[in-house]
Design a protein around this motif. Structure first.
Motif, PDB file in Angstrom:
ATOM      1  N   PRO A  45     -75.685  16.904  58.602  1.00 36.04           N
ATOM      2  CA  PRO A  45     -76.411  17.976  57.921  1.00 36.04           C
ATOM      3  C   PRO A  45     -75.492  19.112  57.471  1.00 36.04           C
ATOM      4  O   PRO A  45     -75.680  19.697  56.413  1.00 36.04           O
ATOM      5  CB  PRO A  45     -77.415  18.458  58.973  1.00 36.04           C
ATOM      6  N   ARG A  46     -74.486  19.394  58.286  1.00 34.81           N
ATOM      7  CA  ARG A  46     -73.410  20.312  57.902  1.00 34.81           C
ATOM      8  C   ARG A  46     -72.157  19.880  58.652  1.00 34.81           C
ATOM      9  O   ARG A  46     -72.246  19.346  59.772  1.00 34.81           O
ATOM     10  CB  ARG A  46     -73.767  21.768  58.187  1.00 34.81           C
ATOM     11  N   PRO A  47     -70.974  20.090  58.065  1.00 33.76           N
ATOM     12  CA  PRO A  47     -69.744  19.728  58.771  1.00 33.76           C
ATOM     13  C   PRO A  47     -69.580  20.521  60.064  1.00 33.76           C
ATOM     14  O   PRO A  47     -69.986  21.683  60.152  1.00 33.76           O
ATOM     15  CB  PRO A  47     -68.640  20.113  57.777  1.00 33.76           C
ATOM     16  N   VAL A  48     -69.004  19.877  61.065  1.00 33.50           N
ATOM     17  CA  VAL A  48     -68.681  20.534  62.329  1.00 33.50           C
ATOM     18  C   VAL A  48     -67.169  20.703  62.345  1.00 33.50           C
ATOM     19  O   VAL A  48     -66.425  19.721  62.346  1.00 33.50           O
ATOM     20  CB  VAL A  48     -69.176  19.714  63.541  1.00 33.50           C
ATOM     21  N   THR A  49     -66.730  21.947  62.348  1.00 35.02           N
ATOM     22  CA  THR A  49     -65.307  22.235  62.195  1.00 35.02           C
ATOM     23  C   THR A  49     -64.542  22.088  63.502  1.00 35.02           C
ATOM     24  O   THR A  49     -65.112  22.223  64.596  1.00 35.02           O
ATOM     25  CB  THR A  49     -65.086  23.661  61.660  1.00 35.02           C
ATOM     26  N   LEU A  50     -63.260  21.851  63.362  1.00 36.95           N
ATOM     27  CA  LEU A  50     -62.374  21.799  64.519  1.00 36.95           C
ATOM     28  C   LEU A  50     -62.392  23.143  65.243  1.00 36.95           C
ATOM     29  O   LEU A  50     -62.363  23.186  66.475  1.00 36.95           O
ATOM     30  CB  LEU A  50     -60.948  21.439  64.090  1.00 36.95           C
ATOM     31  N   LYS A  51     -62.467  24.227  64.502  1.00 35.13           N
ATOM     32  CA  LYS A  51     -62.537  25.567  65.111  1.00 35.13           C
ATOM     33  C   LYS A  51     -63.743  25.661  66.048  1.00 35.13           C
ATOM     34  O   LYS A  51     -63.611  26.138  67.181  1.00 35.13           O
ATOM     35  CB  LYS A  51     -62.614  26.628  64.018  1.00 35.13           C
ATOM     36  N   GLU A  52     -64.908  25.197  65.606  1.00 30.12           N
ATOM     37  CA  GLU A  52     -66.107  25.226  66.455  1.00 30.12           C
ATOM     38  C   GLU A  52     -65.903  24.390  67.715  1.00 30.12           C
ATOM     39  O   GLU A  52     -66.303  24.785  68.812  1.00 30.12           O
ATOM     40  CB  GLU A  52     -67.306  24.641  65.715  1.00 30.12           C
ATOM     41  N   ILE A  53     -65.306  23.224  67.535  1.00 29.64           N
ATOM     42  CA  ILE A  53     -65.082  22.322  68.665  1.00 29.64           C
ATOM     43  C   ILE A  53     -64.117  22.941  69.667  1.00 29.64           C
ATOM     44  O   ILE A  53     -64.355  22.907  70.868  1.00 29.64           O
ATOM     45  CB  ILE A  53     -64.615  20.939  68.157  1.00 29.64           C
ATOM     46  N   LYS A  54     -63.039  23.537  69.167  1.00 26.55           N
ATOM     47  CA  LYS A  54     -62.064  24.161  70.069  1.00 26.55           C
ATOM     48  C   LYS A  54     -62.655  25.359  70.809  1.00 26.55           C
ATOM     49  O   LYS A  54     -62.221  25.675  71.916  1.00 26.55           O
ATOM     50  CB  LYS A  54     -60.825  24.596  69.280  1.00 26.55           C
ATOM     51  N   GLU A  55     -63.623  26.025  70.206  1.00 21.29           N
ATOM     52  CA  GLU A  55     -64.234  27.198  70.836  1.00 21.29           C
ATOM     53  C   GLU A  55     -65.308  26.832  71.860  1.00 21.29           C
ATOM     54  O   GLU A  55     -65.710  27.675  72.645  1.00 21.29           O
ATOM     55  CB  GLU A  55     -64.830  28.116  69.766  1.00 21.29           C
ATOM     56  N   ALA A  56     -65.754  25.590  71.857  1.00 21.40           N
ATOM     57  CA  ALA A  56     -66.814  25.160  72.778  1.00 21.40           C
ATOM     58  C   ALA A  56     -66.187  24.546  74.025  1.00 21.40           C
ATOM     59  O   ALA A  56     -65.478  23.539  73.940  1.00 21.40           O
ATOM     60  CB  ALA A  56     -67.726  24.152  72.084  1.00 21.40           C
ATOM     61  N   PRO A  57     -66.420  25.133  75.197  1.00 24.46           N
ATOM     62  CA  PRO A  57     -65.764  24.646  76.420  1.00 24.46           C
ATOM     63  C   PRO A  57     -66.063  23.192  76.757  1.00 24.46           C
ATOM     64  O   PRO A  57     -65.241  22.520  77.371  1.00 24.46           O
ATOM     65  CB  PRO A  57     -66.280  25.583  77.514  1.00 24.46           C
ATOM     66  N   GLN A  58     -67.210  22.664  76.346  1.00 25.63           N
ATOM     67  CA  GLN A  58     -67.559  21.286  76.688  1.00 25.63           C
ATOM     68  C   GLN A  58     -66.637  20.264  76.018  1.00 25.63           C
ATOM     69  O   GLN A  58     -66.609  19.104  76.413  1.00 25.63           O
ATOM     70  CB  GLN A  58     -69.031  20.979  76.372  1.00 25.63           C
ATOM     71  N   PHE A  59     -65.891  20.683  75.004  1.00 24.73           N
ATOM     72  CA  PHE A  59     -65.003  19.755  74.299  1.00 24.73           C
ATOM     73  C   PHE A  59     -63.535  19.860  74.723  1.00 24.73           C
ATOM     74  O   PHE A  59     -62.694  19.156  74.179  1.00 24.73           O
ATOM     75  CB  PHE A  59     -65.085  19.987  72.787  1.00 24.73           C
ATOM     76  N   GLU A  60     -63.214  20.713  75.690  1.00 26.33           N
ATOM     77  CA  GLU A  60     -61.814  21.008  76.002  1.00 26.33           C
ATOM     78  C   GLU A  60     -60.989  19.783  76.423  1.00 26.33           C
ATOM     79  O   GLU A  60     -59.774  19.768  76.226  1.00 26.33           O
ATOM     80  CB  GLU A  60     -61.700  22.117  77.042  1.00 26.33           C
ATOM     81  N   LYS A  61     -61.621  18.748  76.956  1.00 23.72           N
ATOM     82  CA  LYS A  61     -60.862  17.565  77.390  1.00 23.72           C
ATOM     83  C   LYS A  61     -60.899  16.422  76.377  1.00 23.72           C
ATOM     84  O   LYS A  61     -60.313  15.363  76.601  1.00 23.72           O
ATOM     85  CB  LYS A  61     -61.376  17.086  78.749  1.00 23.72           C
ATOM     86  N   TRP A  62     -61.579  16.622  75.269  1.00 23.92           N
ATOM     87  CA  TRP A  62     -61.674  15.598  74.238  1.00 23.92           C
ATOM     88  C   TRP A  62     -60.319  15.445  73.546  1.00 23.92           C
ATOM     89  O   TRP A  62     -59.605  16.421  73.311  1.00 23.92           O
ATOM     90  CB  TRP A  62     -62.748  16.008  73.235  1.00 23.92           C
ATOM     91  N   ALA A  63     -59.961  14.223  73.202  1.00 21.36           N
ATOM     92  CA  ALA A  63     -58.680  13.956  72.534  1.00 21.36           C
ATOM     93  C   ALA A  63     -58.546  14.732  71.229  1.00 21.36           C
ATOM     94  O   ALA A  63     -57.434  15.071  70.831  1.00 21.36           O
ATOM     95  CB  ALA A  63     -58.521  12.456  72.284  1.00 21.36           C
ATOM     96  N   LEU A  64     -59.630  15.026  70.556  1.00 23.41           N
ATOM     97  CA  LEU A  64     -59.555  15.799  69.309  1.00 23.41           C
ATOM     98  C   LEU A  64     -58.916  17.162  69.553  1.00 23.41           C
ATOM     99  O   LEU A  64     -58.201  17.675  68.695  1.00 23.41           O
ATOM    100  CB  LEU A  64     -60.948  15.964  68.697  1.00 23.41           C
TER     101      LEU A  64
END
Length: 133
Positions: free
Chosen positions: A89-108
């Motif tokens: 529905p809308r792009p999810v940016t790398l910036k958003e992912i890096k700012e969300a603590p739940q993604f901190e261990k993701w390879a991205l």
């Protein structure tokens, strides 16, 4: 079913290009860890399409539609066929992912240069939800 993230330079091959093709070969991957991930793919697996470069965002969803096979550009490597499903529905940016603590261990976040990586079912759902905000 497994979930994956496939990175692409949108200037070379974008999600729109895949959507127009319908189905295409995901080839040209040379990194050994990314190749290991390709060899683990199965038909029916889902994949996020991530635009690198200036965009740095997850933009769409595709389906893995073949077992891994010899990469037509170099038979020492593997490729898979992918079919475009839909844009987010809308792009999810790398910036958003890096700012969300739940993604901190993701390879991205941890291995930003890896071009093919697994996505946990939990992260998959979280990205889908972010794309709806």
């Amino acid at each position: 079913m497994n979930y994956w993230l496939l990175k692409t330079e949108p200037e070379d091959y974008s999600f729109a290009d895949l959507k127009q093709a319908g189905m295409d070969v995901w080839d040209g991957v040379r990194n050994r860890q990314a190749q290991k991930n390709i060899r683990a793919m199965s038909p029916g697996d889902q994949a996020f399409i991530y635009h690198t470069g200036n965009e740095k965002a997850i933009v769409g969803v595709a389906e893995i539609v073949s077992i891994p096979f010899s990469d037509p550009t170099d038979d020492q490597f593997h490729a898979v066929n992918v079919r475009a499903q839909h844009a987010l529905p809308r792009p999810v940016t790398l910036k958003e992912i890096k700012e969300a603590p739940q993604f901190e261990k993701w390879a991205l976040v941890r291995q930003p240069r890896l071009s093919v990586m697994p996505v946990s079912a939990k992260h998959w759902q979280q990205v889908i939800e972010l794309s709806k905000e």
